[in-house]
Design a protein around this motif. Structure first.
Motif, PDB file in Angstrom:
ATOM      1  N   PRO A 139      -8.532 -23.752 -12.197  1.00 30.43           N
ATOM      2  CA  PRO A 139      -7.814 -24.945 -11.578  1.00 30.43           C
ATOM      3  C   PRO A 139      -8.782 -25.545 -10.874  1.00 30.43           C
ATOM      4  O   PRO A 139      -8.948 -26.685 -10.655  1.00 30.43           O
ATOM      5  CB  PRO A 139      -6.768 -24.564 -10.870  1.00 30.43           C
TER       6      PRO A 139
ATOM      7  N   PRO B  39       1.318 -24.425 -16.204  1.00 29.76           N
ATOM      8  CA  PRO B  39       0.121 -23.700 -16.732  1.00 29.76           C
ATOM      9  C   PRO B  39       0.490 -23.813 -18.321  1.00 29.76           C
ATOM     10  O   PRO B  39       1.855 -24.079 -18.747  1.00 29.76           O
ATOM     11  CB  PRO B  39       0.085 -22.460 -16.440  1.00 29.76           C
TER      12      PRO B  39
ATOM     13  N   TRP C 162      -4.107 -23.180 -15.986  1.00 34.03           N
ATOM     14  CA  TRP C 162      -3.773 -24.282 -15.294  1.00 34.03           C
ATOM     15  C   TRP C 162      -4.891 -25.183 -15.002  1.00 34.03           C
ATOM     16  O   TRP C 162      -6.410 -24.991 -15.150  1.00 34.03           O
ATOM     17  CB  TRP C 162      -3.400 -24.045 -13.760  1.00 34.03           C
TER      18      TRP C 162
END
Length: 467
Positions: free
Chosen positions: A62, A153, A146
């Motif tokens: 992420p 996700p 993610w």
């Protein structure tokens, strides 16, 4: 002790083989009876490490732009011995170098997932697949992906590809197993070595003692502190040595006594023959001469028997320095003949530690035999050389020699080869037996060797006087 197959090595190898077989039986029992997956047992630490690294990569995704996910995986490829590829749950590659996955791996990681809001599902174990040509290992580990923090996700799989499983310490740490093997070896050696050393020490002592007995030395020292089978064997060998010593010494004493007792009547017979020769008529002298020849032959046999018995029974000889060249000259003055060519190559400075009379008698017997059996076949060579610790004296001829199986037998008392069994060509068979007995009494050894293309060589080895 012969090399390559000592008793200690054999027993230790048997002990280690026993441990290995017990380990294999235990593993087979665990696999069949307890349903233990041995590969899972061995690779559990590696799976834990791969799960940890995979989750760490999932947590970094992420914070990494989507376009840099491939660089992130390549950075981990530098740190860890594997290539990384990222796929979503539908089989689409999200990051990493382009790759075609094995079909069995694709089938292995295609599994249904529940949403994060649904009830929790158990994390499936990593799938391990091996491919050939080239040999590679593939592992698929499910991780949530993610795209950005705060977003929903997606389900994906991080693919590991590496060329080796067992030789890579990240996947299989061999050090604990090496430590276990070393511990087993040390424990086995600690348990078995005292027993083995005790056995081999006793067997070595018994072997040395039996070798001494075979050479005629019956006063042997044997261990008496064992109470097992080897201890009983030691007692039996000690008893056998004592009995053999009694038999052999009794036989030697018997021979000496017999020879000594025969001297007196033989002397009276010779005296009577001398008187008979003076009083016999002319036509009777031939018969008297035949009897005298027989008596002289008998006297020679008795003298040889007395000499052999004396050398066998002698103890506490006075060993001194003896010059070999002087001894050879005295021998040739007595045993040499004008019809036989004898060459000598003996340095005037060569000296040995021996009994002078015994060395003289030994060389005289050897030269006499060489003249008798090979005097007309060529020169007889007498040589000596100093090897530092011992002196080698050789008497060689060019006669018919001996077969290989008789080279050792000629030193036995009363043994005569086939060609020397006639009275005209052979004696009583005690000449070489006396040689060996004399030389061994001086702490030396004697050996009979064949010469090529023909002939015989007798070699005497005695301690050098300067050693």
């Amino acid at each position: 002790m012969k090399t390559g197959a000592s008793l200690t090595v054999k027993i230790l190898l048997l002990a280690f083989l026993n441990v290995v077989l017990l380990g294999l039986v235990f593993l087979l029992f665990a696999r069949v009876q307890l349903r233990v997956d041995l590969s899972s047992f061995l690779l559990t630490p590696a799976r834990d490490r791969m799960l940890s690294v995979s989750r760490l990569i999932g947590l970094q995704l992420p914070d990494t732009p989507r376009k840099d996910w491939g660089d992130l995986l390549r950075q981990y490829s530098v740190t860890y011995p594997a290539n990384f590829f990222l796929f979503d749950d539908d089989g689409n590659q999200l990051a990493g170098d382009a790759v075609t996955l094995p079909l069995n791996l694709v089938r292995a990681f295609h599994h249904p997932h529940n949403s994060l809001s649904g009830p929790p599902v158990r994390q499936p174990p990593p799938a391990l697949v091996r491919t050939a040509n080239p040999t590679e290992y593939w592992v698929a580990i499910h991780i949530p992906i993610w795209a950005a923090r705060g977003q929903e996700p997606i389900h994906g799989d991080l693919i590991w590809r590496f060329p080796s499983l067992w030789l890579n310490p990240f996947f299989f740490d061999y050090k604990p197993w090496v430590a276990v093997v070393l511990a087993v070896v040390l424990i086995s050696v600690a348990c078995w070595l005292p027993l083995i050393r005790g056995l081999t020490r006793s067997i070595t002592q018994l072997t040395r003692a039996t070798g001494q007995i075979a050479e005629g030395h019956f006063e042997v020292a044997l261990p008496s502190n064992r109470r097992d089978e080897l201890g009983r064997l030691s007692d039996s060998i000690h008893t056998m040595a004592q009995r053999l010593s009694g038999y052999v010494h009794g036989q030697k004493r018997f021979l000496g006594d017999i020879a000594h007792e025969l001297c007196s009547p033989l002397a009276r017979i010779q005296l009577a023959l001398g008187i008979l020769e003076q009083r016999a008529r002319t036509n009777q002298l031939e018969y008297v001469a035949d009897v005298q020849a027989e008596v002289e032959h008998m006297s020679g046999l008795i003298n040889e028997l007395l000499a052999f018995s004396k050398t066998q029974m002698s103890t506490g000889l006075e060993i001194s320095k003896v010059n070999v060249a002087d001894t050879v000259r005295r021998v040739l003055e007595r045993e040499g003949s004008d019809e036989t060519q004898i060459e000598t190559h003996v340095g005037d400075d060569i000296e040995v530690l021996a009994h002078p009379d015994y060395l003289f008698r030994s060389l005289a017997n050897l030269v006499r035999n060489a003249v008798r059996y090979a005097g007309s076949a060529g020169p007889i060579l007498i040589s000596a050389d100093n090897g530092g610790e011992e002196v080698r004296i050789r008497v060689a001829d060019n006669g018919p020699g001996l077969p290989d199986d008789e080279l050792e037998n000629v030193f036995k008392p009363f043994y005569r080869p086939e060609f020397a069994r006639q009275r005209e060509t052979g004696g009583a068979g005690l000449g070489l037996a006396i040689v060996r007995s004399c030389i061994e009494s001086c702490g030396g050894s004697v050996e009979c060797l064949k010469r090529l293309p023909k002939g015989l060589q007798v070699e005497i080895r005695l301690p050098a006087a300067g050693a």
